[in-house]
Design an enzyme around this catalytic site. Structure first.
Site, mmCIF file in Angstrom:
data_model
loop_
_atom_site.group_PDB
_atom_site.id
_atom_site.type_symbol
_atom_site.label_atom_id
_atom_site.label_comp_id
_atom_site.label_asym_id
_atom_site.label_seq_id
_atom_site.Cartn_x
_atom_site.Cartn_y
_atom_site.Cartn_z
ATOM 1 N N HIS A 57 -9.379 0.576 -10.068
ATOM 2 C CA HIS A 57 -9.043 1.948 -10.442
ATOM 3 C C HIS A 57 -9.544 2.247 -11.852
ATOM 4 O O HIS A 57 -9.904 1.326 -12.599
ATOM 5 C CB HIS A 57 -7.530 2.172 -10.368
ATOM 6 C CG HIS A 57 -6.717 1.093 -11.030
ATOM 7 N ND1 HIS A 57 -6.817 0.796 -12.378
ATOM 8 C CD2 HIS A 57 -5.802 0.230 -10.525
ATOM 9 C CE1 HIS A 57 -5.986 -0.197 -12.679
ATOM 10 N NE2 HIS A 57 -5.374 -0.570 -11.581
ATOM 11 N N PHE A 234 9.297 0.341 0.053
ATOM 12 C CA PHE A 234 8.414 1.282 0.740
ATOM 13 C C PHE A 234 8.229 0.812 2.181
ATOM 14 O O PHE A 234 7.438 -0.091 2.461
ATOM 15 C CB PHE A 234 7.071 1.367 0.011
ATOM 16 C CG PHE A 234 7.236 1.372 -1.494
ATOM 17 C CD1 PHE A 234 7.998 2.341 -2.120
ATOM 18 C CD2 PHE A 234 6.662 0.379 -2.272
ATOM 19 C CE1 PHE A 234 8.168 2.341 -3.499
ATOM 20 C CE2 PHE A 234 6.823 0.364 -3.654
ATOM 21 C CZ PHE A 234 7.583 1.348 -4.269
ATOM 22 N N ASP A 236 7.024 -0.064 5.362
ATOM 23 C CA ASP A 236 5.737 -0.066 6.041
ATOM 24 C C ASP A 236 5.764 -1.069 7.198
ATOM 25 O O ASP A 236 6.822 -1.345 7.758
ATOM 26 C CB ASP A 236 4.619 -0.399 5.045
ATOM 27 C CG ASP A 236 4.692 -1.837 4.529
ATOM 28 O OD1 ASP A 236 5.706 -2.526 4.804
ATOM 29 O OD2 ASP A 236 3.735 -2.275 3.870
ATOM 30 N N ASP A 310 9.603 -5.067 -3.448
ATOM 31 C CA ASP A 310 8.654 -4.686 -2.406
ATOM 32 C C ASP A 310 7.265 -5.236 -2.730
ATOM 33 O O ASP A 310 6.594 -5.821 -1.864
ATOM 34 C CB ASP A 310 8.594 -3.163 -2.293
ATOM 35 C CG ASP A 310 7.611 -2.687 -1.235
ATOM 36 O OD1 ASP A 310 6.379 -2.734 -1.496
ATOM 37 O OD2 ASP A 310 8.040 -2.280 -0.137
ATOM 38 N N TYR A 311 6.826 -5.051 -3.973
ATOM 39 C CA TYR A 311 5.490 -5.511 -4.361
ATOM 40 C C TYR A 311 5.393 -7.030 -4.275
ATOM 41 O O TYR A 311 4.367 -7.580 -3.842
ATOM 42 C CB TYR A 311 5.175 -5.022 -5.777
ATOM 43 C CG TYR A 311 3.735 -5.221 -6.189
ATOM 44 C CD1 TYR A 311 2.685 -4.843 -5.348
ATOM 45 C CD2 TYR A 311 3.415 -5.794 -7.413
ATOM 46 C CE1 TYR A 311 1.362 -5.039 -5.715
ATOM 47 C CE2 TYR A 311 2.089 -5.993 -7.790
ATOM 48 C CZ TYR A 311 1.071 -5.619 -6.938
ATOM 49 O OH TYR A 311 -0.236 -5.817 -7.301
#
Length: 337
Positions: A57, A234, A236, A310-311
């Protein structure tokens, strides 16, 4: 609560867990994973497993950094494929990393991909070129991605002077406020369902958008949120796989058979809702157990929030991908994750 008639993600997870018929949460599994994560606490924080790839990024000082994150998370959904032969790959990367690689390549090639004036009018041919892969395999749900870019781009132009930065400013350093702004103003982020006659929410992409800003800017500048700990995990298709691997969650025989046979679970189906809802609640329980364990040891260690947990789990899955292959993960076609 973010939208009237729908429970918040944390409330939804608790509601779904108490009524789930296809998914169960187990205390011994929570204890096992809690100890695993506790062993990863070092230098006053949770050490994230090396996922074997670095994010791609612009740097933090790039004038369009916030809009870069918004566009990326607008497209952050449905990367799975039925086979390795049909897997979308960009510069050797798969999944979310492939998306970052494609968008970063677009920037370097001079495409104004962070500008809603540009991407709100993208043609199929233009987006196909921007998202071209290393092989003939294409990104899943290509048409839905065009629709999403057209939708969010038009809304930014009409409501927010063409930049997501104005949404961040309006949130006044509140993660919950920014979540509310996103969900109420951008329909493609309304990750909601009906379960047992109750409106429930998950807001996977909206929450990860907030958390990505927080993480990207190290909790400062446009990533400073006083209530970031209010975000849940999150929900998923990969994190539940890790939770099942550790025995935190288990599936009914019927559901497990469907997953082993690669049945696609319809978006909004009872089984899909229960996997996602119980995953949210499991991580909330895990966070609570970790806090208790840290307190009992008397260590001065920061308790990781749900976003960090989560990560950690997402990266753990990537690092231990071969071991995880024995655990089937659910597959659902849709724009929410």
């Amino acid at each position: 609560m973010v939208r009237n008639g729908f429970l918040s993600p944390a409330e939804s997870g608790k509601f779904i867990n108490t009524r789930a018929q296809h998914v169960r949460i187990h205390e011994d599994g929570l204890e096992k994973l809690c100890k695993e994560m506790f062993s990863s606490l070092k230098d006053n924080k949770l050490q994230i497993p090396d996922a074997g790839a670095d994010t791609i990024h612009p740097n933090k000082d790039h004038p369009q950094a916030v809009d870069w994150i918004f566009v990326t998370d607008s497209l952050n959904f449905c990367f799975w494929s039925q086979s390795k032969e049909t897997q979308w790959i960009v510069n050797g990367y798969t999944g979310y990393f492939a998306l970052e690689a494609a968008l970063h390549r677009a920037l370097k090639e001079g495409y104004d991909i962070t500008n809603p004036e540009y991407y709100s009018k993208l043609t199929e041919e233009q987006l196909s070129h921007i998202l071209r892969g290393d092989t003939s395999a294409k990104i899943p749900l290509f048409n839905e991605r065009i629709s999403v870019l057209h939708e969010v781009g038009s809304i930014l132009i009409n409501k927010y002077e063409g930049t997501f930065l104005n949404c961040v400013k309006e949130s006044n350093k509140s993660a919950l406020k920014l979540l509310e702004i996103v969900v109420n103003n951008f329909p493609c982020f309304r990750d909601e369902a009906m379960y047992k006659d109750q409106g429930v929410s998950f807001y996977k992409r909206a929450q990860i958008l907030v958390a990505d800003l927080w993480n990207f800017f190290d909790g400062t500048r446009w990533g400073e949120f006083r209530d970031i700990d209010k975000m849940t995990m999150f929900a998923d298709y990969r994190v539940p796989q890790v939770l099942v691997y550790f025995g935190v969650m288990s599936y009914s025989n019927e559901l497990m058979e469907k997953l082993k046979k690669d049945h696609i679970l319809p978006s909004g189906s009872e089984e899909e809702i229960e996997i996602r809802g119980c995953s949210i609640h499991a991580v909330e329980l895990l966070k609570h157990n970790l806090q208790e364990l840290i307190t009992s040891t008397g260590l001065s260690v920061e308790v990781p929030n749900s976003s960090l947990i989560d990560y950690y789990l997402w990266c753990y899955r990537r690092k231990h991908a071969k071991e995880m292959e024995a655990i089937p993960y659910h597959k659902t076609l849709g724009i929410f994750y």
